[in-house]
Design a protein around this motif. Sequence first.
Motif, PDB file in Angstrom:
ATOM      1  N   ASN A  70       0.821  -1.226   0.000  1.00 56.71           N
ATOM      2  CA  ASN A  70       0.000   0.000   0.000  1.00 56.71           C
ATOM      3  C   ASN A  70       0.854   1.276   0.000  1.00 56.71           C
ATOM      4  OD1 ASN A  70      -2.804  -1.180   2.106  1.00 56.71           O
ATOM      5  ND2 ASN A  70      -2.145  -1.794   0.076  1.00 56.71           N
ATOM      6  N   GLU A  71       1.958   1.246  -0.734  1.00 56.30           N
ATOM      7  CA  GLU A  71       2.824   2.433  -0.810  1.00 56.30           C
ATOM      8  C   GLU A  71       2.536   3.209  -2.085  1.00 56.30           C
ATOM      9  OE1 GLU A  71       7.078   2.085  -0.034  1.00 56.30           O
ATOM     10  OE2 GLU A  71       6.665   0.071   0.701  1.00 56.30           O
ATOM     11  N   ALA A  72       1.853   4.341  -1.943  1.00 54.86           N
ATOM     12  CA  ALA A  72       1.350   5.052  -3.116  1.00 54.86           C
ATOM     13  C   ALA A  72       2.446   5.642  -4.006  1.00 54.86           C
ATOM     14  CB  ALA A  72       0.400   6.147  -2.675  1.00 54.86           C
ATOM     15  N   ALA A  73       3.388   6.393  -3.423  1.00 51.10           N
ATOM     16  CA  ALA A  73       4.400   7.055  -4.259  1.00 51.10           C
ATOM     17  C   ALA A  73       5.259   6.010  -4.980  1.00 51.10           C
ATOM     18  CB  ALA A  73       5.276   7.965  -3.407  1.00 51.10           C
ATOM     19  N   THR A  74       5.606   4.948  -4.254  1.00 54.93           N
ATOM     20  CA  THR A  74       6.442   3.895  -4.839  1.00 54.93           C
ATOM     21  C   THR A  74       5.693   3.214  -5.982  1.00 54.93           C
ATOM     22  OG1 THR A  74       7.373   3.604  -2.643  1.00 54.93           O
ATOM     23  CG2 THR A  74       7.809   1.856  -4.223  1.00 54.93           C
ATOM     24  N   ASN A  75       4.414   2.935  -5.757  1.00 56.09           N
ATOM     25  CA  ASN A  75       3.556   2.319  -6.774  1.00 56.09           C
ATOM     26  C   ASN A  75       3.470   3.218  -8.009  1.00 56.09           C
ATOM     27  OD1 ASN A  75       0.593   1.942  -7.904  1.00 56.09           O
ATOM     28  ND2 ASN A  75       1.046   0.064  -6.772  1.00 56.09           N
ATOM     29  N   MET A  76       3.229   4.491  -7.753  1.00 53.97           N
ATOM     30  CA  MET A  76       3.065   5.440  -8.858  1.00 53.97           C
ATOM     31  C   MET A  76       4.360   5.598  -9.671  1.00 53.97           C
ATOM     32  SD  MET A  76       2.198   9.429  -8.432  1.00 53.97           S
ATOM     33  CE  MET A  76       3.886   9.831  -7.988  1.00 53.97           C
ATOM     34  N   ARG A  77       5.503   5.647  -8.974  1.00 48.59           N
ATOM     35  CA  ARG A  77       6.787   5.776  -9.694  1.00 48.59           C
ATOM     36  C   ARG A  77       7.056   4.550 -10.558  1.00 48.59           C
ATOM     37  NH1 ARG A  77       8.313  11.117  -9.738  1.00 48.59           N
ATOM     38  NH2 ARG A  77       8.018  11.987  -7.658  1.00 48.59           N
ATOM     39  N   GLU A  78       6.569   3.376 -10.123  1.00 44.08           N
ATOM     40  CA  GLU A  78       6.726   2.162 -10.939  1.00 44.08           C
ATOM     41  C   GLU A  78       5.901   2.265 -12.222  1.00 44.08           C
ATOM     42  OE1 GLU A  78       8.828  -0.476 -10.590  1.00 44.08           O
ATOM     43  OE2 GLU A  78       9.635   0.719  -8.944  1.00 44.08           O
ATOM     44  N   VAL A  79       4.673   2.797 -12.083  1.00 45.19           N
ATOM     45  CA  VAL A  79       3.820   2.960 -13.278  1.00 45.19           C
ATOM     46  C   VAL A  79       4.456   3.978 -14.230  1.00 45.19           C
ATOM     47  CG1 VAL A  79       1.526   3.618 -14.128  1.00 45.19           C
ATOM     48  CG2 VAL A  79       1.730   2.304 -12.001  1.00 45.19           C
ATOM     49  N   LEU A  80       5.008   5.056 -13.660  1.00 51.51           N
ATOM     50  CA  LEU A  80       5.678   6.061 -14.503  1.00 51.51           C
ATOM     51  C   LEU A  80       6.903   5.457 -15.196  1.00 51.51           C
ATOM     52  CD1 LEU A  80       5.402   9.178 -12.137  1.00 51.51           C
ATOM     53  CD2 LEU A  80       4.146   8.819 -14.269  1.00 51.51           C
ATOM     54  N   ALA A  81       7.617   4.574 -14.479  1.00 46.99           N
ATOM     55  CA  ALA A  81       8.791   3.915 -15.081  1.00 46.99           C
ATOM     56  C   ALA A  81       8.360   2.995 -16.219  1.00 46.99           C
ATOM     57  CB  ALA A  81       9.551   3.127 -14.022  1.00 46.99           C
ATOM     58  N   LEU A  82       7.219   2.334 -16.041  1.00 48.42           N
ATOM     59  CA  LEU A  82       6.700   1.475 -17.116  1.00 48.42           C
ATOM     60  C   LEU A  82       6.305   2.343 -18.309  1.00 48.42           C
ATOM     61  CD1 LEU A  82       5.967  -1.467 -17.932  1.00 48.42           C
ATOM     62  CD2 LEU A  82       3.651  -1.002 -17.128  1.00 48.42           C
ATOM     63  N   ASP A  83       5.689   3.495 -18.023  1.00 48.25           N
ATOM     64  CA  ASP A  83       5.281   4.389 -19.114  1.00 48.25           C
ATOM     65  C   ASP A  83       6.503   4.915 -19.875  1.00 48.25           C
ATOM     66  OD1 ASP A  83       2.833   5.481 -20.301  1.00 48.25           O
ATOM     67  OD2 ASP A  83       3.734   7.423 -19.870  1.00 48.25           O
ATOM     68  N   ALA A  84       7.600   5.160 -19.148  1.00 47.32           N
ATOM     69  CA  ALA A  84       8.838   5.599 -19.812  1.00 47.32           C
ATOM     70  C   ALA A  84       9.359   4.493 -20.738  1.00 47.32           C
ATOM     71  CB  ALA A  84       9.887   5.965 -18.767  1.00 47.32           C
ATOM     72  N   ALA A  85       9.169   3.238 -20.321  1.00 40.76           N
ATOM     73  CA  ALA A  85       9.567   2.108 -21.180  1.00 40.76           C
ATOM     74  C   ALA A  85       8.639   2.027 -22.395  1.00 40.76           C
ATOM     75  CB  ALA A  85       9.535   0.806 -20.389  1.00 40.76           C
ATOM     76  N   VAL A  86       7.345   2.285 -22.180  1.00 39.92           N
ATOM     77  CA  VAL A  86       6.382   2.299 -23.299  1.00 39.92           C
ATOM     78  C   VAL A  86       6.821   3.359 -24.317  1.00 39.92           C
ATOM     79  CG1 VAL A  86       3.973   2.785 -23.950  1.00 39.92           C
ATOM     80  CG2 VAL A  86       4.450   1.453 -21.878  1.00 39.92           C
ATOM     81  N   LYS A  87       7.351   4.461 -23.810  1.00 42.17           N
ATOM     82  CA  LYS A  87       7.804   5.543 -24.702  1.00 42.17           C
ATOM     83  C   LYS A  87       8.905   5.048 -25.648  1.00 42.17           C
ATOM     84  CE  LYS A  87       8.959  10.437 -24.565  1.00 42.17           C
ATOM     85  NZ  LYS A  87      10.395  10.717 -24.609  1.00 42.17           N
ATOM     86  N   LYS A  88       9.793   4.198 -25.148  1.00 43.77           N
ATOM     87  CA  LYS A  88      10.867   3.653 -25.999  1.00 43.77           C
ATOM     88  C   LYS A  88      10.266   2.797 -27.117  1.00 43.77           C
ATOM     89  CE  LYS A  88      14.103   5.624 -23.765  1.00 43.77           C
ATOM     90  NZ  LYS A  88      14.745   6.798 -24.367  1.00 43.77           N
ATOM     91  N   ALA A  89       9.253   2.017 -26.758  1.00 45.12           N
ATOM     92  CA  ALA A  89       8.577   1.199 -27.771  1.00 45.12           C
ATOM     93  C   ALA A  89       7.859   2.102 -28.774  1.00 45.12           C
ATOM     94  CB  ALA A  89       7.586   0.255 -27.107  1.00 45.12           C
ATOM     95  N   TYR A  90       7.285   3.184 -28.251  1.00 45.87           N
ATOM     96  CA  TYR A  90       6.534   4.093 -29.114  1.00 45.87           C
ATOM     97  C   TYR A  90       7.464   4.799 -30.113  1.00 45.87           C
ATOM     98  CZ  TYR A  90       2.763   7.225 -30.450  1.00 45.87           C
ATOM     99  OH  TYR A  90       1.802   7.899 -31.162  1.00 45.87           O
ATOM    100  N   GLU A  91       8.673   5.114 -29.661  1.00 47.47           N
ATOM    101  CA  GLU A  91       9.649   5.731 -30.574  1.00 47.47           C
ATOM    102  C   GLU A  91       9.980   4.760 -31.717  1.00 47.47           C
ATOM    103  OE1 GLU A  91      11.641   8.465 -27.068  1.00 47.47           O
ATOM    104  OE2 GLU A  91      12.826   6.802 -27.884  1.00 47.47           O
TER     105      GLU A  91
END
Length: 440
Positions: free
Chosen positions: A259-280
């Motif tokens: 139940n750690e919100a900031a840690t959870n959210m930073r993981e989702v943002l890190a996944l989105d940054a990886a999605v960005k590489k695929a999108y490029e």
Amino acid sequence: MKKFILVFLFVLSLFSLSGKTSSPRYIILFIGDGMALPQRLLAEEFSRKTEKKPLLMNSFPYHATTHTVSANSLTTDSAASATAIACGVKTNNGRIGTDPKNNKLVSAAEMARDKGKKVGIITTVTLNHATPSGFYGHRKSRTEYYELGLDLVSSRFDFFGGGGLHSFNKLSPDLFTLAKQNNYVISRGRDALDSMKKENKNIFLASSEKSNMPYAIDLSGNIPTLAEITEKAIQLLDNPKGFFLMVEGGLIDYAGHSNEAATNMREVLALDAAVKKAYEFYQKHPEETLILVTGDHETGGLTLGVKGKKFDPLVLAQQKSSSGVFKSRFTALKKEGKIKSFEDAKAIVTEYFGLLFQSKNPKEILLITPAEQKAMEQAFHQGKLPSFLHNLMNQKAGLGWSTTSHTAIPVLTTATGKGAENFTGFIENTFIAEKIKELL
Ligand SMILES: [Zn+2]
């Protein structure tokens, strides 16, 4: 008549040819473990407020609500859901790549390999954990880590990257020795990313041989981000026959369980940054690339807004580390005698969480109220300060968690690129594998 039949056959052959060309050459599948709509929305609203932009994964044109129920439970675990997403068959919780009767299933990744495509598997947790192993493993139980490691080293996949390999239930022969015997080249740490060669089969370990990657919020030193590993994998896998790449954000689930919100959210943002590489990559090959982003289940029963408190993701902006890293630092300072009283602890609370004990602005969102300070002092004396603090962050951000387990609420699958239009409506998680197999 003969002429007509010839024309008919000619048209038919054109259709079958166009059937081939309608397949995406490159398929990149992202799985957020424990990531459903609430996790995606928490990160989205944070990103909109701080970066002035939505999450890339949410902006994809095709959305499908995805039912995660397993063969024996309304609430799936990561093993059954990985099997569903990878192989297209509902199985019992705990099973990897096998159906409830223990028949071996074929994953979309194996099918891609057998069709001559290169295959890559990336995760932030260990490489033989449930989600990644769903793509190459065939075992009765997700806890057969060593056996799943054996499946990994004999998979003939081209790239594995992320955390280490669990092998604690059996030690010999060593999985890394077996991997080398099967022609895998093993590289470690960010510095090694550039030395990996396309002609090799690669296993890349971001940090240690046996454990998960650190949380994105704690990442430092020679440990690459999930985005960096994804970018490198795409470079290594790119070839004229195409590739299938699965990238898992595996630690979203861990932070959901605690139940750690900031840690959870930073993981989702890190996944989105990886999605960005695929999108490029997709932008360079828009007619040939399919990108999918899904979750395997929801973890934590996260909700945005609680009784008496509006949702405000900006509360999480100043948090510097996961609860675990804070706890280690706090314990070390206590041992060194630098924290003897609650007064001594205040500086580290402000440093790690951004919480303020005083402010000239009474509306300051991170200002600790007198009642909160009293409760915090009590938690300090009870030795419960770390968990108290992440719960306080949840309260201040208006975030509720209903459980420390998984929930049955559906996840969201979003898609862009070639074949993305197939992913709409209310789908079963098995549909993802079925459709990928069809598109291969
Ligand atoms: Zn979990």
